[in-house]
Design a protein around this motif. Structure first.
Motif, PDB file in Angstrom:
ATOM      1  N   CYS A 156     -11.278  -8.176  -6.259  1.00 40.97           N
ATOM      2  CA  CYS A 156     -11.913  -8.065  -4.938  1.00 40.97           C
ATOM      3  C   CYS A 156     -12.207  -9.410  -4.823  1.00 40.97           C
ATOM      4  O   CYS A 156     -13.424  -9.648  -4.564  1.00 40.97           O
ATOM      5  N   ASP A 157     -11.285  -9.752  -4.019  1.00 42.16           N
ATOM      6  CA  ASP A 157     -11.972 -11.193  -2.734  1.00 42.16           C
ATOM      7  C   ASP A 157     -12.633 -11.310  -2.175  1.00 42.16           C
ATOM      8  O   ASP A 157     -11.279 -10.253  -1.045  1.00 42.16           O
ATOM      9  N   TRP A 158     -13.867 -11.123  -2.180  1.00 40.47           N
ATOM     10  CA  TRP A 158     -14.838 -10.880  -0.844  1.00 40.47           C
ATOM     11  C   TRP A 158     -14.339 -11.142   0.817  1.00 40.47           C
ATOM     12  O   TRP A 158     -15.037 -11.217   1.151  1.00 40.47           O
ATOM     13  N   THR A 159     -13.506 -12.462   0.427  1.00 37.55           N
ATOM     14  CA  THR A 159     -13.515 -13.080   1.975  1.00 37.55           C
ATOM     15  C   THR A 159     -11.813 -12.618   2.162  1.00 37.55           C
ATOM     16  O   THR A 159     -11.347 -13.109   3.083  1.00 37.55           O
ATOM     17  N   SER A 160     -11.503 -11.867   1.606  1.00 38.62           N
ATOM     18  CA  SER A 160      -9.922 -11.372   1.985  1.00 38.62           C
ATOM     19  C   SER A 160     -10.358 -10.566   3.064  1.00 38.62           C
ATOM     20  O   SER A 160     -11.143  -9.834   3.399  1.00 38.62           O
ATOM     21  N   ARG A 161      -8.930 -10.100   3.868  1.00 38.92           N
ATOM     22  CA  ARG A 161      -8.984  -9.355   5.341  1.00 38.92           C
ATOM     23  C   ARG A 161      -7.050  -9.995   5.182  1.00 38.92           C
ATOM     24  O   ARG A 161      -6.638 -10.354   4.721  1.00 38.92           O
ATOM     25  N   LEU A 162      -6.685  -8.442   5.625  1.00 40.53           N
ATOM     26  CA  LEU A 162      -5.068  -8.297   6.431  1.00 40.53           C
ATOM     27  C   LEU A 162      -5.262  -8.499   7.711  1.00 40.53           C
ATOM     28  O   LEU A 162      -5.977  -8.362   8.741  1.00 40.53           O
ATOM     29  N   VAL A 163      -4.004  -8.791   7.935  1.00 38.41           N
ATOM     30  CA  VAL A 163      -3.742 -10.319   9.425  1.00 38.41           C
ATOM     31  C   VAL A 163      -3.106  -9.703   9.646  1.00 38.41           C
ATOM     32  O   VAL A 163      -3.119  -9.215  11.491  1.00 38.41           O
ATOM     33  N   ARG A 164      -2.261  -9.108   9.385  1.00 44.30           N
ATOM     34  CA  ARG A 164      -0.770  -8.543  10.131  1.00 44.30           C
ATOM     35  C   ARG A 164      -0.406  -7.226   8.759  1.00 44.30           C
ATOM     36  O   ARG A 164       0.053  -7.456   8.044  1.00 44.30           O
ATOM     37  N   GLU A 165       0.656  -6.893   9.554  1.00 43.49           N
ATOM     38  CA  GLU A 165       1.668  -5.931   8.613  1.00 43.49           C
ATOM     39  C   GLU A 165       3.112  -6.535   8.669  1.00 43.49           C
ATOM     40  O   GLU A 165       3.776  -7.288   9.738  1.00 43.49           O
ATOM     41  N   VAL A 166       3.799  -6.257   8.099  1.00 44.70           N
ATOM     42  CA  VAL A 166       5.157  -6.838   7.506  1.00 44.70           C
ATOM     43  C   VAL A 166       5.922  -5.872   7.091  1.00 44.70           C
ATOM     44  O   VAL A 166       5.822  -5.175   6.691  1.00 44.70           O
ATOM     45  N   PRO A 167       7.588  -6.358   7.600  1.00 44.04           N
ATOM     46  CA  PRO A 167       8.723  -5.492   7.350  1.00 44.04           C
ATOM     47  C   PRO A 167       8.635  -5.282   5.929  1.00 44.04           C
ATOM     48  O   PRO A 167       7.797  -6.334   5.032  1.00 44.04           O
ATOM     49  N   ALA A 168       9.353  -3.831   5.732  1.00 43.40           N
ATOM     50  CA  ALA A 168       9.164  -3.802   3.683  1.00 43.40           C
ATOM     51  C   ALA A 168      10.579  -4.764   3.858  1.00 43.40           C
ATOM     52  O   ALA A 168      11.807  -5.019   4.048  1.00 43.40           O
ATOM     53  N   PRO A 169      10.476  -5.543   2.349  1.00 40.24           N
ATOM     54  CA  PRO A 169      11.730  -5.849   1.979  1.00 40.24           C
ATOM     55  C   PRO A 169      12.680  -5.486   1.632  1.00 40.24           C
ATOM     56  O   PRO A 169      12.924  -4.744   2.105  1.00 40.24           O
ATOM     57  N   LEU A 185       0.831  -1.074   0.417  1.00 42.83           N
ATOM     58  CA  LEU A 185       0.336   0.156   0.524  1.00 42.83           C
ATOM     59  C   LEU A 185       0.586   1.148  -0.354  1.00 42.83           C
ATOM     60  O   LEU A 185       1.567   1.400   0.925  1.00 42.83           O
ATOM     61  N   THR A 186       0.735   2.311  -0.536  1.00 45.60           N
ATOM     62  CA  THR A 186       1.498   3.152  -0.938  1.00 45.60           C
ATOM     63  C   THR A 186       0.227   4.549  -0.374  1.00 45.60           C
ATOM     64  O   THR A 186       1.137   5.524   0.253  1.00 45.60           O
ATOM     65  N   LYS A 187      -0.834   4.537  -0.573  1.00 45.48           N
ATOM     66  CA  LYS A 187      -1.411   6.604  -0.155  1.00 45.48           C
ATOM     67  C   LYS A 187      -1.378   6.141   1.364  1.00 45.48           C
ATOM     68  O   LYS A 187      -2.095   5.573   2.153  1.00 45.48           O
ATOM     69  N   PRO A 188      -1.485   7.442   1.411  1.00 43.06           N
ATOM     70  CA  PRO A 188      -1.931   6.905   3.956  1.00 43.06           C
ATOM     71  C   PRO A 188      -2.565   7.217   3.843  1.00 43.06           C
ATOM     72  O   PRO A 188      -2.600   6.068   4.917  1.00 43.06           O
ATOM     73  N   GLY A 189      -3.775   7.474   3.158  1.00 47.68           N
ATOM     74  CA  GLY A 189      -5.355   7.277   4.106  1.00 47.68           C
ATOM     75  C   GLY A 189      -5.707   5.314   3.876  1.00 47.68           C
ATOM     76  O   GLY A 189      -6.373   4.758   4.836  1.00 47.68           O
ATOM     77  N   ASP A 190      -4.330   4.677   2.783  1.00 51.25           N
ATOM     78  CA  ASP A 190      -5.146   3.165   3.022  1.00 51.25           C
ATOM     79  C   ASP A 190      -4.305   2.791   4.133  1.00 51.25           C
ATOM     80  O   ASP A 190      -4.597   1.452   4.363  1.00 51.25           O
ATOM     81  N   ILE A 191      -2.859   2.902   4.109  1.00 51.99           N
ATOM     82  CA  ILE A 191      -1.756   2.585   4.831  1.00 51.99           C
ATOM     83  C   ILE A 191      -2.688   2.664   6.109  1.00 51.99           C
ATOM     84  O   ILE A 191      -2.942   1.433   7.089  1.00 51.99           O
ATOM     85  N   GLU A 192      -3.178   3.803   6.671  1.00 55.20           N
ATOM     86  CA  GLU A 192      -3.735   4.276   7.761  1.00 55.20           C
ATOM     87  C   GLU A 192      -5.447   3.283   8.194  1.00 55.20           C
ATOM     88  O   GLU A 192      -4.966   2.436   9.125  1.00 55.20           O
ATOM     89  N   HIS A 193      -5.825   3.040   6.717  1.00 56.13           N
ATOM     90  CA  HIS A 193      -7.179   2.124   7.283  1.00 56.13           C
ATOM     91  C   HIS A 193      -6.494   0.587   7.490  1.00 56.13           C
ATOM     92  O   HIS A 193      -7.213   0.135   8.619  1.00 56.13           O
ATOM     93  N   ALA A 194      -5.660   0.061   6.715  1.00 57.60           N
ATOM     94  CA  ALA A 194      -4.990  -1.063   7.283  1.00 57.60           C
ATOM     95  C   ALA A 194      -4.686  -1.136   8.441  1.00 57.60           C
ATOM     96  O   ALA A 194      -4.967  -2.282   9.356  1.00 57.60           O
ATOM     97  N   ARG A 195      -3.682  -0.408   8.707  1.00 57.63           N
ATOM     98  CA  ARG A 195      -3.811  -0.508  10.177  1.00 57.63           C
ATOM     99  C   ARG A 195      -4.268   0.010  11.473  1.00 57.63           C
ATOM    100  O   ARG A 195      -4.288  -1.039  12.354  1.00 57.63           O
ATOM    101  N   GLU A 196      -5.758   0.515  11.131  1.00 58.96           N
ATOM    102  CA  GLU A 196      -6.742   0.646  12.393  1.00 58.96           C
ATOM    103  C   GLU A 196      -7.317  -1.438  11.388  1.00 58.96           C
ATOM    104  O   GLU A 196      -8.135  -1.680  12.861  1.00 58.96           O
ATOM    105  N   LEU A 197      -7.618  -1.511  10.229  1.00 59.07           N
ATOM    106  CA  LEU A 197      -8.132  -3.255  10.127  1.00 59.07           C
ATOM    107  C   LEU A 197      -7.420  -4.075  11.437  1.00 59.07           C
ATOM    108  O   LEU A 197      -7.746  -4.947  11.944  1.00 59.07           O
ATOM    109  N   VAL A 198      -6.506  -4.311  10.947  1.00 58.92           N
ATOM    110  CA  VAL A 198      -5.113  -5.279  11.087  1.00 58.92           C
ATOM    111  C   VAL A 198      -4.462  -4.799  13.521  1.00 58.92           C
ATOM    112  O   VAL A 198      -5.696  -6.018  13.594  1.00 58.92           O
ATOM    113  N   SER A 199      -5.409  -3.747  13.443  1.00 60.21           N
ATOM    114  CA  SER A 199      -5.263  -3.454  15.111  1.00 60.21           C
ATOM    115  C   SER A 199      -6.518  -4.051  15.523  1.00 60.21           C
ATOM    116  O   SER A 199      -6.539  -3.816  17.196  1.00 60.21           O
ATOM    117  N   GLY A 200      -8.128  -3.788  14.982  1.00 61.30           N
ATOM    118  CA  GLY A 200      -9.369  -3.927  15.243  1.00 61.30           C
ATOM    119  C   GLY A 200      -9.536  -3.061  15.641  1.00 61.30           C
ATOM    120  O   GLY A 200     -10.882  -3.125  16.225  1.00 61.30           O
TER     121      GLY A 200
END
Length: 153
Positions: free
Chosen positions: A140-153, A58-73
């Motif tokens: 658009c995988d209907w069952t997709s979900r983010l489970v954790r953030e990983v370090p940049a390669p 993810l590269t868009k700041p809003g998407d990154i923030e939303h993803a982190r909120e999803l992962v944290s619950g």
């Protein structure tokens, strides 16, 4: 009638994604947060009903923030990923022959059937993607979900 509606809805989804990604790119602001060295790109493990794991960038700041909120619950709003795929392997996602285009990635609650497919199904049918299967390479995988953030390669 259902088939006509599904095709029309699929074309509308592809058109919406094309419009959304055609907007001028916003400059990515580098901000430093504890535990996150650089927010210009972030990487997350996505899974689906198959329990396979797929790394998304993810590269868009809003998407990154939303993803982190999803992962944290912190939120359960718009938990699924909607993106265009690129038919080539990415260094951060070496197990798969495709990856997400971070510039086109969005989050959603509900989407049209024409773009729904599991992680391994996309891999198994990648040669057909972009035609009747995943028109416009929109996934658009209907069952997709983010489970954790990983370090940049």
């Amino acid at each position: 009638m259902r088939r006509v509606f599904t095709k029309a809805a699929g074309l509308a989804a592809v058109g919406l994604l094309a419009f959304a990604t055609a907007q001028p790119a916003q400059a990515h602001t580098l901000t430093h947060q504890p535990g996150h060295a650089d927010t210009s790109a972030a990487y997350f493990v996505m899974t689906d009903i198959t329990r396979e794991e797929f790394i998304v960038k993810l590269t868009k700041p809003g998407d990154i923030e939303h993803a982190r909120e999803l992962v944290s619950g912190e939120t359960t709003d718009r938990p699924h990923l909607f993106t265009r795929i690129l038919k080539r392997q990415a260094p951060y996602n070496p197990r798969w022959s495709y990856h997400n285009n971070p510039d086109s990635t969005e989050f959603f609650d509900h989407a049209f059937e024409v773009c729904d497919a599991t992680i391994p199904y996309v891999e198994d049918n990648l040669d057909e993607a972009g035609g009747a299967f995943l028109p416009g390479l929109v996934w658009c995988d209907w069952t997709s979900r983010l489970v954790r953030e990983v370090p940049a390669p």
